[in-house]
Design a protein around this motif. Structure first.
Motif, PDB file in Angstrom:
ATOM      1  N   ASN A 150       0.821  -1.213   0.000  1.00 21.16           N
ATOM      2  CA  ASN A 150       0.000   0.000   0.000  1.00 21.16           C
ATOM      3  C   ASN A 150       0.856   1.265   0.000  1.00 21.16           C
ATOM      4  O   ASN A 150       0.452   2.300  -0.512  1.00 21.16           O
ATOM      5  N   ALA A 151       2.035   1.192   0.602  1.00 24.47           N
ATOM      6  CA  ALA A 151       2.926   2.352   0.599  1.00 24.47           C
ATOM      7  C   ALA A 151       3.363   2.697  -0.818  1.00 24.47           C
ATOM      8  O   ALA A 151       3.600   3.861  -1.140  1.00 24.47           O
ATOM      9  N   ILE A 178       0.604   4.682  -2.192  1.00 22.04           N
ATOM     10  CA  ILE A 178       0.657   6.031  -1.631  1.00 22.04           C
ATOM     11  C   ILE A 178       1.736   6.853  -2.331  1.00 22.04           C
ATOM     12  O   ILE A 178       1.523   8.017  -2.697  1.00 22.04           O
ATOM     13  N   ILE A 206       1.234  12.163   2.027  1.00 19.39           N
ATOM     14  CA  ILE A 206       1.396  10.810   2.549  1.00 19.39           C
ATOM     15  C   ILE A 206       0.831  10.714   3.965  1.00 19.39           C
ATOM     16  O   ILE A 206       0.104   9.767   4.301  1.00 19.39           O
ATOM     17  N   THR A 246      -2.667   8.858   4.640  1.00 24.83           N
ATOM     18  CA  THR A 246      -2.602   7.661   5.489  1.00 24.83           C
ATOM     19  C   THR A 246      -3.546   7.783   6.677  1.00 24.83           C
ATOM     20  O   THR A 246      -4.231   6.822   7.035  1.00 24.83           O
ATOM     21  N   VAL A 256      -6.526   5.222   7.385  1.00 22.68           N
ATOM     22  CA  VAL A 256      -6.580   4.438   8.629  1.00 22.68           C
ATOM     23  C   VAL A 256      -7.928   4.613   9.318  1.00 22.68           C
ATOM     24  O   VAL A 256      -8.520   3.644   9.818  1.00 22.68           O
ATOM     25  N   ASP A 259      -6.748   3.260  -1.055  1.00 22.92           N
ATOM     26  CA  ASP A 259      -6.590   2.371   0.099  1.00 22.92           C
ATOM     27  C   ASP A 259      -7.916   1.716   0.472  1.00 22.92           C
ATOM     28  O   ASP A 259      -7.957   0.532   0.826  1.00 22.92           O
ATOM     29  N   VAL A 301      -0.009  -0.326  10.695  1.00 19.16           N
ATOM     30  CA  VAL A 301      -0.050   0.746   9.696  1.00 19.16           C
ATOM     31  C   VAL A 301       1.283   1.489   9.583  1.00 19.16           C
ATOM     32  O   VAL A 301       1.775   1.723   8.467  1.00 19.16           O
ATOM     33  N   VAL A 333       3.404   1.647   6.125  1.00 17.66           N
ATOM     34  CA  VAL A 333       3.696   2.871   5.386  1.00 17.66           C
ATOM     35  C   VAL A 333       5.202   3.142   5.301  1.00 17.66           C
ATOM     36  O   VAL A 333       5.739   3.394   4.231  1.00 17.66           O
TER      37      VAL A 333
END
Length: 268
Positions: free
Chosen positions: A26-27, A30, A46, A50, A54, A114, A144, A148
C-alpha cells in the motif's frame, strides 16, 4: 478478553501479519499517488492520506466485526477469506494509480485507493479479531506505521523469503476455517465434535496452500497441441522477453534435453 495472555498475543500477531501480507504494497500506492506533487507537499499528502485511510479502515473493520456476529455472515466471510488467501498466493499485483499534481486531490486519491484495496484486509482482520474491537484497533495502530514506512523493507523480505507469503496465506486460511466453524449456525455441532472442527480447519489450510501452489506451478507449464504449436505462459514470456514474431532454433543440450534458442533478428 484478558490482556497479556498467550491467546491474545497470538491473535494480535495474526492481525499484524495479515495486515502486512495483504497491504505491504500500500505504501507503493501512496507513493505513486503523491509522486507528481512538489517535494514540500509529498510528505503532507502521505501523512494525511494515510490518516484518512486508517480512519476509514478502522471504521469499516469495526463495522464488519459487529456484522460477523450475525448468523450466516461468518460463513459468508469465511468463504470470502478462503478466496482471498488463495488469490494472495497466485496473484501478481499491479498498481495503476493516477498521480495528482495538487495536494488535496492527491490525498483523496490515496484514501480512495486504500479503501478499494483494503476490502480484503477488512474481512481478514475482522475475522481474526474474533469479535474483539480492541484487537482491531491495536493491530491496525501497530501495523499501519510498519506498512507505510517499513513496507519497502518488508517487500524485500518477501522477495528474498517467499515463504512469508505462504505463511500469511496459511494464517488467512486458518482464520477462514475458524470463521466457518464459528458461525452460530454450525458452532454448536463443531464444539461437540472438536476433532472434526480441527480436521476441517486443517483441510481448509492445506487445501488453500496446495491449490495456490498448483496454480502457480501451472503458470510455468509450456503446453503443445496436436499441431505442434507451443503455448507459453505470460510469466515465462515476460521473463524471457519473448515476442510473438520471435524465431527459435531447437537444440539438444549436454543432458539430452531439447532447448529452444532464440534466433537473432536480421537487421534491414
Amino acid at each position: 478478553m484478558d490482556f497479556l495472555t498467550l491467546d491474545y498475543f497470538i491473535k494480535l500477531f495474526n492481525i499484524i501479519l495479515i495486515d502486512l501480507v495483504l497491504a505491504g504494497d500500500n505504501a507503493i500506492v501512496i507513493a505513486l499517488a503523491a509522486r507528481n506533487l512538489p517535494k514540500e507537499h509529498q510528505k503532507k499528502a502521505i501523512i494525511w492520506g494515510t490518516v484518512g485511510a486508517v480512519i476509514i479502515r478502522i471504521a469499516a473493520t469495526l463495522a464488519v466485526v459487529w456484522l460477523l456476529q450475525l448468523p450466516f455472515l461468518l460463513l459468508i466471510g469465511g468463504v470470502l477469506l478462503v478466496w482471498i488467501a488463495y488469490k494472495l498466493l497466485v496473484d501478481e499485483k499491479e498498481h495503476n494509480i493516477e498521480a495528482k499534481p495538487q495536494l488535496w486531490p492527491a490525498i483523496r486519491t490515496i484514501i480512495i485507493a486504500d479503501a478499494v484495496m483494503g476490502f480484503d484486509n477488512v474481512i481478514a482482520v475482522a475475522g481474526a479479531a474474533h469479535g474483539s474491537f480492541d484487537l482491531v484497533i491495536i493491530g491496525l495502530i501497530v501495523s499501519v506505521p510498519i506498512m507505510v514506512w517499513g513496507s519497502t523493507l518488508f517487500i524485500r523480505l518477501v522477495e528474498k523469503f517467499p515463504v512469508i507469503i505462504t505463511i500469511g496465506a496459511g494464517v488467512l486460511a486458518y482464520t477462514a476455517g475458524s470463521m466457518l466453524t464459528g458461525d452460530p449456525f454450525v458452532k454448536g455441532w463443531f464444539d461437540e465434535n472438536p476433532v472434526m472442527k480441527w480436521a476441517f480447519i486443517a483441510i481448509v489450510v492445506i487445501g488453500v496452500i496446495l491449490a495456490g501452489y498448483l496454480k502457480k506451478l501451472s503458470k510455468n507449464f509450456i503446453s503443445i497441441n496436436e499441431q505442434g504449436q507451443l503455448t507459453i505462459p505470460d510469466s515465462i514470456k515476460n521473463e524471457a522477453q519473448i515476442e510473438a514474431n520471435d524465431s527459435f532454433e531447437a537444440k539438444v543440450d549436454d543432458q539430452g534435453r531439447i532447448v529452444l534458442v532464440k534466433v537473432a533478428k536480421s537487421e534491414g
